[in-house]
Design a protein around this motif. Structure first.
Motif, PDB file in Angstrom:
ATOM      1  N   THR A 233      13.347 -39.241   9.451  1.00 23.51           N
ATOM      2  CA  THR A 233      13.049 -39.510  10.865  1.00 23.51           C
ATOM      3  C   THR A 233      14.218 -40.099  11.641  1.00 23.51           C
ATOM      4  OG1 THR A 233      12.188 -41.706  10.287  1.00 23.51           O
ATOM      5  CG2 THR A 233      10.604 -39.884  10.356  1.00 23.51           C
ATOM      6  N   PRO A 235      18.077 -40.780  13.309  1.00 22.70           N
ATOM      7  CA  PRO A 235      19.057 -39.953  14.034  1.00 22.70           C
ATOM      8  C   PRO A 235      20.107 -39.409  13.076  1.00 22.70           C
ATOM      9  CG  PRO A 235      19.420 -42.283  14.481  1.00 22.70           C
ATOM     10  CD  PRO A 235      18.135 -42.195  13.733  1.00 22.70           C
ATOM     11  N   ARG A 236      20.552 -38.178  13.312  1.00 25.82           N
ATOM     12  CA  ARG A 236      21.429 -37.482  12.377  1.00 25.82           C
ATOM     13  C   ARG A 236      22.778 -37.169  13.019  1.00 25.82           C
ATOM     14  NH1 ARG A 236      17.358 -32.754  12.020  1.00 25.82           N
ATOM     15  NH2 ARG A 236      18.937 -31.696  10.739  1.00 25.82           N
ATOM     16  N   ASP A 315      13.626 -34.651  10.813  1.00 30.46           N
ATOM     17  CA  ASP A 315      13.113 -34.490  12.173  1.00 30.46           C
ATOM     18  C   ASP A 315      13.917 -35.237  13.234  1.00 30.46           C
ATOM     19  OD1 ASP A 315      10.976 -32.960  11.178  1.00 30.46           O
ATOM     20  OD2 ASP A 315       9.837 -34.778  10.719  1.00 30.46           O
ATOM     21  N   GLY A 316      14.838 -36.096  12.823  1.00 34.69           N
ATOM     22  CA  GLY A 316      15.542 -36.923  13.789  1.00 34.69           C
ATOM     23  C   GLY A 316      16.452 -36.127  14.705  1.00 34.69           C
ATOM     24  N   SER A 317      16.811 -36.759  15.832  1.00 33.39           N
ATOM     25  CA  SER A 317      17.749 -36.128  16.771  1.00 33.39           C
ATOM     26  C   SER A 317      19.071 -35.873  16.058  1.00 33.39           C
ATOM     27  CB  SER A 317      17.972 -37.039  17.975  1.00 33.39           C
ATOM     28  OG  SER A 317      18.538 -38.276  17.552  1.00 33.39           O
ATOM     29  N   ILE A 318      19.826 -34.883  16.509  1.00 33.05           N
ATOM     30  CA  ILE A 318      21.028 -34.493  15.789  1.00 33.05           C
ATOM     31  C   ILE A 318      22.236 -34.411  16.717  1.00 33.05           C
ATOM     32  CG2 ILE A 318      20.476 -32.024  16.044  1.00 33.05           C
ATOM     33  CD1 ILE A 318      21.729 -31.647  13.230  1.00 33.05           C
ATOM     34  N   ARG A 319      23.376 -34.911  16.220  1.00 36.26           N
ATOM     35  CA  ARG A 319      24.656 -34.821  16.913  1.00 36.26           C
ATOM     36  C   ARG A 319      25.629 -34.090  15.995  1.00 36.26           C
ATOM     37  NH1 ARG A 319      25.836 -40.076  20.254  1.00 36.26           N
ATOM     38  NH2 ARG A 319      23.763 -40.655  20.990  1.00 36.26           N
TER      39      ARG A 319
END
Length: 354
Positions: A233, A235-236, A315-319
């Motif tokens: 979960t 942030p990535r 599922d975490g947001s990805i950069r």
């Protein structure tokens, strides 16, 4: 002879002696403890067998006969280790082994404490503290990327800058693949748990941890559920670089020319999971010791497809970070981490103000 609890022992500035066998010590021990085994691995088995087959008194007699010749050497070692400080001594349960040696040392003028409950009390503390950490619900910033994208090196640089990095592969002594144990020591689950506990203690108070994206198992080591849940979960930050750079990274890390037989053995485990043409190319390349071709084929036809399938579970947001040099990767990843930690701090502050 006074007994101390594990909480008291960890606060005391005293040398710690682990009098269990080398095998028991290797499985796990209190960080910094020195192994002074009363029995060798084989001797302990013999004493245990005697206890079961003959009886307690016979086992005690055998134990005394085995330990007595070693006592002068034990005493000389203990004097050097003590440095005029009290010694904390432990065995498995805080029973006969530690009590015997502590009593003899005290008779010889060395102040000793016996650890109440032995190493089991430390194990209980490690488990309890990890469970308490799980309940804190920290944010996990996840560094991910295809095999060979220098994730470990990036984490090492962040750790050197005192970011709260938990290097799961380093703690497990496993690189997270079928080749993961090449040139690395075996490590038990209990030893991994101790090292994880120790790292969390070193980091101290924090709102977040930084980890590499790992599966729930690293060889024989099981990663705690709270870390896996945080990974899924959190942030990535996904790092990307070219295939040649990835190949160079793998060759530098594994040094296959020094571990050819181990590489061959690992290949045999996964060979049937690759396309027939890939099997042929890798097998021929291994025979010729053409490791660059071996690595490139494994990346393109085994690890990349496997990784892309596994990342769907997060599922975490990805950069995304694209780099050519490690210095560039470090700079870009650090910038993203700083932005994410600012967001984490702002969310925490907003929740406190509600």
């Amino acid at each position: 002879m006074k007994k101390v609890t594990i909480a008291e022992a960890l606060e005391m500035d005293c040398p710690v002696l682990d009098v269990r066998t080398p095998k028991e010590y290797a499985e796990f021990h209190i960080p910094g403890a020195i192994n002074m085994p009363i029995f060798s691995n084989e001797e302990r088995v013999t004493v245990g067998t005697t206890y079961k087959q003959v009886g307690k008194e016979a086992a005690k007699d055998l134990g005394i006969s085995l330990v007595s010749p070693k006592l002068p050497d034990f005493y000389q070692q203990a004097k050097k280790i003590s440095g005029r400080k009290p010694l904390i001594i432990y065995c498995w349960r805080g029973g006969m082994r530690s009590r015997t040696l502590a009593t003899i040392f005290e008779l010889m003028g060395l102040k000793c404490y016996q650890l109440e409950g032995g190493i089991r009390s430390f194990r209980k503390k490690v488990v309890a503290d990890l469970e308490a950490t799980a309940r804190l619900n920290r944010t996990f910033i996840v560094l991910e990327g295809l095999t060979g994208t220098k994730k470990t090196e990036i984490l090492e640089r962040l750790s050197d800058k005192r970011y709260p990095v938990i290097d799961l592969e380093g703690l497990a002594a496993h690189r997270g693949s079928v080749f993961g144990r090449v040139d690395l020591p075996d490590r038990s689950q209990k030893d991994f748990d101790v090292r994880l506990w120790q790292r969390i203690q070193e980091i101290g108070e924090t709102d977040y941890y930084i980890i590499e994206s790992e599966s729930k198992r690293l060889g024989n080591i099981e990663v705690p559920a709270f870390i896996i849940e945080g990974k899924q979960t959190g942030p990535r930050i996904q790092v990307h670089t070219s295939v040649p750079i990835r190949v160079d990274t793998i060759l530098s890390t594994y040094q296959p020319d020094k571990h050819h037989e181990a590489i061959e053995a690992a290949w045999e485990v996964i060979e049937k999971r690759t396309p027939p043409e890939t099997q042929r190319i890798i097998t021929e390349a291994l025979e010729e010791r053409d490791y660059r071709t071996v690595v490139e084929q494994l990346l393109l036809h085994y690890y990349d497809p496997k990784y892309k399938h596994a990342e769907k579970n997060n599922d975490g947001s990805i950069r995304h970070v694209f780099f050519e040099t490690l210095e560039e990767a470090e700079q870009l990843v650090t910038a993203h981490v700083d932005e994410l930690t600012q967001t984490i701090a702002e969310k925490k502050s907003a929740m406190h103000n509600k």
